[in-house]
Design an enzyme around this catalytic site. Structure first.
Site, PDB file in Angstrom:
ATOM      1  N   HIS A 198     -14.401  -4.230  47.601  1.00 34.07           N
ATOM      2  CA  HIS A 198     -14.486  -4.620  49.007  1.00 34.07           C
ATOM      3  C   HIS A 198     -15.370  -3.652  49.785  1.00 34.07           C
ATOM      4  CE1 HIS A 198     -11.119  -7.525  50.082  1.00 34.07           C
ATOM      5  NE2 HIS A 198     -12.116  -7.808  50.897  1.00 34.07           N
ATOM      6  N   ARG A 341     -16.851 -23.780  45.432  1.00 32.51           N
ATOM      7  CA  ARG A 341     -16.488 -23.985  44.028  1.00 32.51           C
ATOM      8  C   ARG A 341     -14.978 -23.894  43.880  1.00 32.51           C
ATOM      9  NH1 ARG A 341     -18.766 -19.914  39.551  1.00 32.51           N
ATOM     10  NH2 ARG A 341     -17.132 -18.538  40.320  1.00 32.51           N
ATOM     11  N   GLU A 439     -22.806 -24.844  32.709  1.00 38.20           N
ATOM     12  CA  GLU A 439     -22.804 -23.484  32.172  1.00 38.20           C
ATOM     13  C   GLU A 439     -22.265 -23.421  30.745  1.00 38.20           C
ATOM     14  OE1 GLU A 439     -20.549 -21.018  34.914  1.00 38.20           O
ATOM     15  OE2 GLU A 439     -19.036 -22.556  35.210  1.00 38.20           O
ATOM     16  N   ASN A 462     -25.418 -17.276  34.345  1.00 41.03           N
ATOM     17  CA  ASN A 462     -24.690 -16.131  33.759  1.00 41.03           C
ATOM     18  C   ASN A 462     -23.876 -16.600  32.553  1.00 41.03           C
ATOM     19  OD1 ASN A 462     -25.641 -15.101  36.143  1.00 41.03           O
ATOM     20  ND2 ASN A 462     -23.651 -15.066  37.157  1.00 41.03           N
ATOM     21  N   ASP A 463     -23.127 -17.668  32.757  1.00 38.86           N
ATOM     22  CA  ASP A 463     -22.324 -18.180  31.640  1.00 38.86           C
ATOM     23  C   ASP A 463     -23.170 -19.006  30.672  1.00 38.86           C
ATOM     24  OD1 ASP A 463     -19.691 -17.192  31.816  1.00 38.86           O
ATOM     25  OD2 ASP A 463     -19.378 -18.379  33.627  1.00 38.86           O
ATOM     26  N   ARG A 473     -21.240 -11.539  28.247  1.00 39.31           N
ATOM     27  CA  ARG A 473     -21.999 -11.061  29.403  1.00 39.31           C
ATOM     28  C   ARG A 473     -21.518  -9.710  29.921  1.00 39.31           C
ATOM     29  NH1 ARG A 473     -20.227 -15.505  34.066  1.00 39.31           N
ATOM     30  NH2 ARG A 473     -20.336 -13.884  35.627  1.00 39.31           N
ATOM     31  N   CYS A 510     -27.282 -21.289  40.541  1.00 39.24           N
ATOM     32  CA  CYS A 510     -26.572 -20.278  41.327  1.00 39.24           C
ATOM     33  C   CYS A 510     -26.219 -19.047  40.508  1.00 39.24           C
ATOM     34  CB  CYS A 510     -25.329 -20.870  41.990  1.00 39.24           C
ATOM     35  SG  CYS A 510     -24.110 -21.462  40.816  1.00 39.24           S
TER      36      CYS A 510
HETATM   37  C1  PEP Z   1     -22.586 -18.264  36.469  1.00 42.60           C
HETATM   38  O1  PEP Z   1     -21.875 -18.333  35.463  1.00 42.60           O
HETATM   39  O2  PEP Z   1     -23.836 -18.145  36.427  1.00 42.60           O
HETATM   40  C2  PEP Z   1     -21.977 -18.315  37.810  1.00 42.60           C
HETATM   41  C3  PEP Z   1     -22.712 -18.426  38.892  1.00 42.60           C
HETATM   42  O3  PEP Z   1     -20.640 -18.221  37.888  1.00 42.60           O
HETATM   43  P1  PEP Z   1     -19.796 -16.875  37.676  1.00 42.60           P
HETATM   44  O4  PEP Z   1     -20.788 -15.718  37.624  1.00 42.60           O
HETATM   45  O5  PEP Z   1     -18.873 -16.806  38.827  1.00 42.60           O
HETATM   46  O6  PEP Z   1     -19.130 -17.119  36.360  1.00 42.60           O
HETATM   47 MG    MG Z   2     -19.796 -19.004  35.553  1.00 38.10          MG
END
Ligand code: PEP
Ligand code: MG
Length: 586
Positions: A198, A341, A439, A462-463, A473, A510
């Site tokens: 935070h 989301r 993802e 990312n996923d 990751r 995203c």
């Molecule tokens: C992703 O997986 O790219 C994503 C945006 O979601 P998170 O990082 O919250 O898993």
């Molecule tokens: Mg994700």
């Protein structure tokens, strides 16, 4: 000893909030209170319970007073951090367990509270997700305040600080960050902390340079030492040499110049030289981050991660609590859209009363939409809250970790049930757009089938990279293999956008890839309609976008898709960027 002290030394921590600061050390007392657990006589037990509850009440009083004091200088979106701490002081687990420890074990209130904190800490340390793990810091901060009240130790508020200093502390709470006067405090460094705490989020929102996680910095400097800190790289230099001083002074001036220049792009449209518009939006977890979005210029929120509402508590947030949080964010952003989301926790990240801690592979476990579909009542409460918030501005909603069409249909069926329940009772947007995150590799392979079911795709790179390349990751040993430009990833990105457009729906990204300006030509060239990222990345990405033509970007994407390895694609892209946009990357 003195000559040793005056020698320049460089340390590396975690860059929590970008910016370079140079100043004098001011160590502030933020050490943990030392308490010992002792047994108490049976007749003293009610007295210990009373000491605990009155320390809780005093801590609440202090936080309310702090809120009042800061109300004239900070908007409600920032003060909600204090509300989160106030809520923790009422947390049934924190209060209930501590009282039980006193009564069952016959120990003093401090010892009992330390035990409860220990339980919270064990829980949070076992959490794999960095972001969730750092929520444990909030609990520690709050407990520390109560302990201080019990042992009668006072803390000097940061508002008392004078001179141009860099605050050095064991840890800083979000309330500390709110009290920082930027005229006097150039930056901060701490022993503890992480990028997504935070405090770090607030520091970024207020643009106070900071480096955290330095482990023992409070023991390595003393008042009066000179410090240079680089909040982007995490570098800290104690008593810099003249050359280092000059180097960082120049870096600081350059950084501030680039920031000022980038902010000039704030109100310019995110479009290519040939007029092709791309939406650039922000990813947020906290409403206080909207200040930074406004400053950097965004087309709305492309990813609101709702997980934060579910932290630090043993019960699920009610529909009403969720509604208030979503509606506040939507009102704050209106008329810009907010894409919300649904809950993306589960496996070892699950904070509900479901016991899922024994999963062998939490990343492949009962999480995200799978968990929501297993808990339809909680899921429906979240959907109702999101729909009700849609009465206050443009809201889109989307589901995380979708692997197939059946999940989308099941989730949409529940959404229909919820709409039916709300009709006539609460206003909401009947035409709220519904999307999914892409993802998981199976979702890529059947992107055409999924596109027929929803209004938009949002790619979680990312996923997607993690699951496509089988690279954890969070594993630092594998980070060089986490390759956004791997041909499998680039081909997946093409499959996704092509399937979306063939079905007439939008394709957005995203994941972190969206915020890296180097990837902009490829993502634009592939045809993506929207990118959502951290606020500070928006002008950086916009700058490249405004220097490209769609035609050029298509050619870059086409070429990048033909390389056999990520390294080749990377070398090609770096060459293109250096040739075309070198000055944009200074
Ligand atoms: C992703 O997986 O790219 C994503 C945006 O979601 P998170 O990082 O919250 O898993
Ligand atoms: Mg994700």
């Amino acid at each position: 000893m003195d000559s040793e002290r005056n020698e320049s030394r460089q340390l590396k921590g975690i860059g929590a909030s970008a910016g370079i600061a140079i100043g004098e050390v001011r160590i502030t007392d933020r050490r943990r209170v030392a308490v010992t657990e002792v047994m108490v006589a049976r007749e003293e037990i009610p007295c210990e319970v009373e000491r605990f509850t009155s320390a809780l009440e005093r801590a609440k009083g202090e936080l309310y007073a702090l809120k009042d004091q800061l109300a004239s200088t900070h908007g409600p979106e920032h003060l909600c951090v204090i509300d989160a701490h106030l809520m923790l002081l009422d947390d049934t687990m924190l209060v209930g367990e501590t009282t039980q420890y006193i009564e069952r074990l016959g120990i003093n209130a401090e010892g009992a509270l330390k035990r409860t904190l220990g339980r919270f800490k064990t829980f949070f340390e076992g959490v794999e997700d960095d972001y969730l793990r750092e929520r444990g810091n909030d609990v520690e901060t709050v407990v520390e305040r109560v302990l201080r009240n019990m042992v009668g130790e006072k803390q000097e508020p940061l508002t008392k600080i004078d001179g141009k200093v860099i605050v050095v502390a064991h840890d800083l709470s979000p309330a500390d960050i709110l009290q920082i006067d930027k005229e006097k405090v150039m930056g901060f460094i701490t022993d503890l902390g992480g990028k997504t705490s935070h405090s770090s989020i607030l520091a970024r929102a207020f643009e106070i340079p900071g480096v955290v996680g330095l482990e023992r910095i409070t023991g390595e400097v003393q008042d009066g030492d000179t410090l240079i800190i680089d909040g982007a790289t995490g570098v800290v230099i104690i008593n810099p040499s003249q050359d280092e001083f000059k180097e960082y002074l120049q870096k600081k001036q350059r950084y501030e110049y680039v920031e000022r220049e980038l902010l000039k792009l704030r109100d310019l449209p995110a479009q290519t030289l040939d007029g092709h518009r791309m939406r650039l939006k922000g990813n947020v977890e906290f409403i206080e981050e909207t200040a930074s979005l406004e400053k950097h210029g965004s087309d709305g929120i492309g990813l609101y991660r709702t997980e934060m509402l579910f932290f630090n508590r043993s019960t699920l947030p009610t529909e009403e609590e969720q509604f208030e949080a979503y509606a506040a964010l939507v009102k704050k952003m209106a008329p810009l859209p907010v894409t919300i989301r649904t809950l993306d926790i589960g496996g070892d990240k699950c904070l509900t009363d479901l016991d899922l801690s024994d999963e062998m592979n939490p990343a492949l476990g009962l999480r995200a939409i799978r968990l929501s579909l297993r808990q339809p009542e909680s899921f429906k409460a979240q959907l109702r809250a999101i729909l009700r918030a849609s009465a206050f501005g443009e809201v889109k909603l989307f589901f995380p970790m979708v692997s197939g069409v059946a999940e989308v249909r099941a989730a949409k069926a529940l959404l229909e049930e919820v709409k039916e329940e709300l009709r006539g009772r609460h206003p909401f947007d009947e035409k709220v757009q519904v999307g999914i995150m892409i993802e998981i590799p199976s979702a890529v392979v059947i992107a055409d089938l999924l596109a027929a079911e929803v209004d938009f795709f949002s790619v979680g790179t990312n996923d997607l990279i993690q699951y496509t390349l089988a690279i954890d990751r969070t594993n630092e040993h594998l980070s060089s293999l986490f390759q956004p430009l791997h041909p499998a990833v680039l081909r997946s990105l093409k499959t996704i956008v092509d399937a979306a457009h063939a079905a007439g729906i939008d394709a957005c990204i995203c994941g972190e890839m969206a915020g890296d300006p180097e990837y902009l030509p490829i993502l634009l060239g592939l045809g993506y309609d929207e990118l959502s990222m951290n606020a500070v990345s928006i002008p950086r990405v916009k700058k490249i976008l405004r220097r490209c033509t769609l035609e050029e970007a298509r050619a870059v994407a086409q070429k990048a898709l033909n390389f056999a390895t990520a390294a080749e694609a990377d070398a090609y892209l770096k060459g293109e960027i250096a040739a075309r946009f070198s000055e944009s990357f200074d």
